[in-house]
Motif scaffolding. Structure first.
Motif, PDB file in Angstrom:
ATOM      1  N   PRO A   8     -48.970  -9.388 -29.727  1.00  0.00           N
ATOM      2  CA  PRO A   8     -47.686  -9.232 -30.407  1.00  0.00           C
ATOM      3  C   PRO A   8     -47.082  -7.834 -30.240  1.00  0.00           C
ATOM      4  CG  PRO A   8     -49.229 -10.386 -31.826  1.00  0.00           C
ATOM      5  CD  PRO A   8     -50.009  -9.920 -30.614  1.00  0.00           C
ATOM      6  N   ARG A   9     -47.928  -6.821 -30.148  1.00  0.00           N
ATOM      7  CA  ARG A   9     -47.439  -5.445 -29.970  1.00  0.00           C
ATOM      8  C   ARG A   9     -47.890  -4.941 -28.606  1.00  0.00           C
ATOM      9  NH1 ARG A   9     -43.283  -4.398 -31.856  1.00  0.00           N
ATOM     10  NH2 ARG A   9     -43.685  -2.196 -31.604  1.00  0.00           N
ATOM     11  N   THR A  10     -47.117  -5.295 -27.594  1.00  0.00           N
ATOM     12  CA  THR A  10     -47.385  -4.902 -26.210  1.00  0.00           C
ATOM     13  C   THR A  10     -46.279  -3.972 -25.740  1.00  0.00           C
ATOM     14  OG1 THR A  10     -48.531  -6.982 -25.729  1.00  0.00           O
ATOM     15  CG2 THR A  10     -47.680  -5.773 -23.852  1.00  0.00           C
ATOM     16  N   ALA A  11     -46.634  -2.960 -24.965  1.00  0.00           N
ATOM     17  CA  ALA A  11     -45.650  -2.017 -24.417  1.00  0.00           C
ATOM     18  C   ALA A  11     -45.690  -2.073 -22.895  1.00  0.00           C
ATOM     19  CB  ALA A  11     -45.943  -0.592 -24.891  1.00  0.00           C
ATOM     20  N   LEU A  12     -44.538  -1.858 -22.287  1.00  0.00           N
ATOM     21  CA  LEU A  12     -44.448  -1.682 -20.843  1.00  0.00           C
ATOM     22  C   LEU A  12     -44.586  -0.197 -20.550  1.00  0.00           C
ATOM     23  CD1 LEU A  12     -43.768  -2.832 -17.996  1.00  0.00           C
ATOM     24  CD2 LEU A  12     -41.380  -2.264 -18.501  1.00  0.00           C
ATOM     25  N   VAL A  13     -45.451   0.163 -19.608  1.00  0.00           N
ATOM     26  CA  VAL A  13     -45.631   1.555 -19.209  1.00  0.00           C
ATOM     27  C   VAL A  13     -45.380   1.647 -17.704  1.00  0.00           C
ATOM     28  CG1 VAL A  13     -47.196   3.527 -19.132  1.00  0.00           C
ATOM     29  CG2 VAL A  13     -47.314   1.922 -21.070  1.00  0.00           C
ATOM     30  N   ALA A  14     -44.301   2.342 -17.334  1.00  0.00           N
ATOM     31  CA  ALA A  14     -43.911   2.490 -15.926  1.00  0.00           C
ATOM     32  C   ALA A  14     -44.317   3.877 -15.443  1.00  0.00           C
ATOM     33  CB  ALA A  14     -42.408   2.294 -15.782  1.00  0.00           C
ATOM     34  N   ILE A  15     -45.094   3.916 -14.379  1.00  0.00           N
ATOM     35  CA  ILE A  15     -45.686   5.159 -13.887  1.00  0.00           C
ATOM     36  C   ILE A  15     -44.910   5.735 -12.695  1.00  0.00           C
ATOM     37  CG2 ILE A  15     -47.779   6.224 -12.929  1.00  0.00           C
ATOM     38  CD1 ILE A  15     -48.135   5.279 -15.826  1.00  0.00           C
ATOM     39  N   ASP A  16     -44.405   6.943 -12.872  1.00  0.00           N
ATOM     40  CA  ASP A  16     -43.863   7.786 -11.797  1.00  0.00           C
ATOM     41  C   ASP A  16     -42.728   7.148 -10.989  1.00  0.00           C
ATOM     42  OD1 ASP A  16     -45.795   9.530 -12.675  1.00  0.00           O
ATOM     43  OD2 ASP A  16     -47.146   9.211 -10.992  1.00  0.00           O
ATOM     44  N   LEU A  17     -41.888   6.375 -11.642  1.00  0.00           N
ATOM     45  CA  LEU A  17     -40.732   5.801 -10.953  1.00  0.00           C
ATOM     46  C   LEU A  17     -39.576   6.791 -11.063  1.00  0.00           C
ATOM     47  CD1 LEU A  17     -41.156   2.040 -11.838  1.00  0.00           C
ATOM     48  CD2 LEU A  17     -41.884   3.302  -9.791  1.00  0.00           C
ATOM     49  N   GLN A  18     -39.695   7.817 -10.254  1.00  0.00           N
ATOM     50  CA  GLN A  18     -38.774   8.952 -10.252  1.00  0.00           C
ATOM     51  C   GLN A  18     -38.284   9.176  -8.835  1.00  0.00           C
ATOM     52  OE1 GLN A  18     -42.235  11.063 -11.829  1.00  0.00           O
ATOM     53  NE2 GLN A  18     -41.846  12.673 -10.314  1.00  0.00           N
ATOM     54  N   ASN A  19     -37.189   9.884  -8.726  1.00  0.00           N
ATOM     55  CA  ASN A  19     -36.482  10.020  -7.444  1.00  0.00           C
ATOM     56  C   ASN A  19     -37.391  10.379  -6.271  1.00  0.00           C
ATOM     57  OD1 ASN A  19     -34.014   9.367  -8.611  1.00  0.00           O
ATOM     58  ND2 ASN A  19     -33.596  11.489  -9.162  1.00  0.00           N
ATOM     59  N   GLY A  20     -38.178  11.433  -6.382  1.00  0.00           N
ATOM     60  CA  GLY A  20     -38.983  11.908  -5.262  1.00  0.00           C
ATOM     61  C   GLY A  20     -40.099  10.983  -4.860  1.00  0.00           C
ATOM     62  N   ILE A  21     -40.596  10.181  -5.788  1.00  0.00           N
ATOM     63  CA  ILE A  21     -41.707   9.285  -5.480  1.00  0.00           C
ATOM     64  C   ILE A  21     -41.197   7.930  -4.983  1.00  0.00           C
ATOM     65  CG2 ILE A  21     -43.654   8.026  -6.496  1.00  0.00           C
ATOM     66  CD1 ILE A  21     -44.264  10.590  -8.084  1.00  0.00           C
ATOM     67  N   VAL A  22     -40.159   7.414  -5.620  1.00  0.00           N
ATOM     68  CA  VAL A  22     -39.601   6.131  -5.199  1.00  0.00           C
ATOM     69  C   VAL A  22     -39.071   6.212  -3.764  1.00  0.00           C
ATOM     70  CG1 VAL A  22     -37.725   4.484  -5.630  1.00  0.00           C
ATOM     71  CG2 VAL A  22     -39.125   5.326  -7.526  1.00  0.00           C
ATOM     72  N   ALA A  23     -38.628   7.388  -3.341  1.00  0.00           N
ATOM     73  CA  ALA A  23     -38.070   7.566  -1.995  1.00  0.00           C
ATOM     74  C   ALA A  23     -39.134   7.615  -0.897  1.00  0.00           C
ATOM     75  CB  ALA A  23     -37.236   8.841  -1.949  1.00  0.00           C
ATOM     76  N   MET A  24     -40.393   7.790  -1.254  1.00  0.00           N
ATOM     77  CA  MET A  24     -41.468   7.877  -0.254  1.00  0.00           C
ATOM     78  C   MET A  24     -41.738   6.501   0.352  1.00  0.00           C
ATOM     79  SD  MET A  24     -44.155  10.453  -2.273  1.00  0.00           S
ATOM     80  CE  MET A  24     -45.293   9.136  -2.355  1.00  0.00           C
ATOM     81  N   PRO A  25     -42.243   6.457   1.586  1.00  0.00           N
ATOM     82  CA  PRO A  25     -42.626   5.162   2.159  1.00  0.00           C
ATOM     83  C   PRO A  25     -43.855   4.616   1.437  1.00  0.00           C
ATOM     84  CG  PRO A  25     -42.948   6.957   3.757  1.00  0.00           C
ATOM     85  CD  PRO A  25     -42.401   7.569   2.518  1.00  0.00           C
ATOM     86  N   THR A  26     -43.781   3.348   1.029  1.00  0.00           N
ATOM     87  CA  THR A  26     -44.887   2.727   0.295  1.00  0.00           C
ATOM     88  C   THR A  26     -45.176   1.338   0.838  1.00  0.00           C
ATOM     89  OG1 THR A  26     -43.363   1.905  -1.410  1.00  0.00           O
ATOM     90  CG2 THR A  26     -44.471   4.009  -1.854  1.00  0.00           C
ATOM     91  N   ASP A  43     -36.082  -4.808 -19.116  1.00  0.00           N
ATOM     92  CA  ASP A  43     -35.039  -5.573 -19.816  1.00  0.00           C
ATOM     93  C   ASP A  43     -35.658  -6.625 -20.726  1.00  0.00           C
ATOM     94  OD1 ASP A  43     -33.049  -4.087 -18.577  1.00  0.00           O
ATOM     95  OD2 ASP A  43     -32.600  -5.625 -17.066  1.00  0.00           O
ATOM     96  N   ALA A  44     -36.687  -7.315 -20.229  1.00  0.00           N
ATOM     97  CA  ALA A  44     -37.353  -8.344 -21.031  1.00  0.00           C
ATOM     98  C   ALA A  44     -38.042  -7.723 -22.252  1.00  0.00           C
ATOM     99  CB  ALA A  44     -38.363  -9.110 -20.177  1.00  0.00           C
ATOM    100  N   PHE A  45     -38.721  -6.617 -22.057  1.00  0.00           N
ATOM    101  CA  PHE A  45     -39.393  -5.954 -23.185  1.00  0.00           C
ATOM    102  C   PHE A  45     -38.372  -5.474 -24.217  1.00  0.00           C
ATOM    103  CE2 PHE A  45     -43.179  -6.355 -20.825  1.00  0.00           C
ATOM    104  CZ  PHE A  45     -44.251  -6.007 -21.638  1.00  0.00           C
ATOM    105  N   ARG A  46     -37.303  -4.840 -23.753  1.00  0.00           N
ATOM    106  CA  ARG A  46     -36.272  -4.367 -24.683  1.00  0.00           C
ATOM    107  C   ARG A  46     -35.642  -5.520 -25.452  1.00  0.00           C
ATOM    108  NH1 ARG A  46     -34.409  -1.315 -19.811  1.00  0.00           N
ATOM    109  NH2 ARG A  46     -35.527   0.677 -19.875  1.00  0.00           N
ATOM    110  N   SER A  47     -35.439  -6.650 -24.786  1.00  0.00           N
ATOM    111  CA  SER A  47     -34.797  -7.796 -25.455  1.00  0.00           C
ATOM    112  C   SER A  47     -35.678  -8.361 -26.571  1.00  0.00           C
ATOM    113  CB  SER A  47     -34.450  -8.890 -24.444  1.00  0.00           C
ATOM    114  OG  SER A  47     -35.605  -9.587 -24.022  1.00  0.00           O
ATOM    115  N   HIS A  48     -36.974  -8.092 -26.512  1.00  0.00           N
ATOM    116  CA  HIS A  48     -37.906  -8.526 -27.558  1.00  0.00           C
ATOM    117  C   HIS A  48     -38.295  -7.370 -28.483  1.00  0.00           C
ATOM    118  CE1 HIS A  48     -38.422 -12.582 -26.015  1.00  0.00           C
ATOM    119  NE2 HIS A  48     -38.515 -12.064 -24.802  1.00  0.00           N
ATOM    120  N   ALA A  49     -37.535  -6.280 -28.414  1.00  0.00           N
ATOM    121  CA  ALA A  49     -37.768  -5.100 -29.250  1.00  0.00           C
ATOM    122  C   ALA A  49     -39.183  -4.540 -29.074  1.00  0.00           C
ATOM    123  CB  ALA A  49     -37.485  -5.397 -30.726  1.00  0.00           C
TER     124      ALA A  49
END
Length: 194
Positions: A8-26, A43-49
């Protein structure tokens, strides 16, 4: 599908999705695809508060707060251009999101992430991000050690090294939690919150 439940109390944790890292080849997918899937989850997590945690890695200009120590394989330097450590626009602009700045691989080490989650009664985290075998895996290991249930959105992560990504997904993550796709997590979230 190895994904069984979301607390019931789950959080989304997004790691290092920032300009310099997202731009690297992966691999096995490009950074913008990881961002797109993470944005869908956010969006899904926010919609469920439910909380969304945006973790970024950053260092002082002189590198004084970077991790010291000798290693056999020196980290390939990131292009530390202005704005390299800014969370990408697709995930920004939501004042209710929790922001964490880390200086190590794990989002738990030397940050207030554990306090932020526990004060909100969080018992489970869903992880996304770049790099799978570094920031995501280190955070997953620490989350497991801290007693959280861990879910890994395997199609919302990537790595500079495809073999390292595959090793994390196939060998490490099943020992730390449950894995699932973005679609499976969004579907389960809707079912358990409906």
């Amino acid at each position: 599908m190895s994904l069984t439940t979301l607390d019931p109390r789950t959080a989304l944790v997004a790691i290092d999705l920032q300009n310099g890292i997202v731009a690297m080849p992966t691999q096995p997918r490009p950074g913008p695809e990881v961002v797109s899937r993470t944005a869908e989850l956010a969006d899904a997590f926010r919609s469920h508060a439910l909380p969304v945690v945006l973790v970024r890695v950053s260092f002082a200009a002189d590198g004084a707060d970077a991790v010291p120590g000798r290693t056999e394989r020196q980290a390939r330097g990131l292009a530390l251009a202005e704005g390299w450590d800014v969370v990408v626009d697709e995930l920004s602009g939501h004042p209710g999101d929790i922001r964490v700045t880390k200086h190590n691989w794990s989002a738990f080490h030397g940050t207030d992430l554990d306090v932020q989650l526990r004060r909100r009664g969080i018992t489970q985290i869903v992880l996304t991000g770049i790099a799978t075998s570094i920031g995501v895996e280190s955070t997953a290991r620490d989350a497991y050690a801290h007693g959280y249930h861990v879910t890994l959105a395997t199609d919302a992560m990537a790595d500079a090294d495809g073999e390292a990504h595959a090793n994390s997904v196939q060998r490490i993550f099943p020992r730390l939690g449950e894995t699932g796709t973005t679609a499976e997590i969004v579907e389960l979230l809707a079912k358990t919150r409906g």
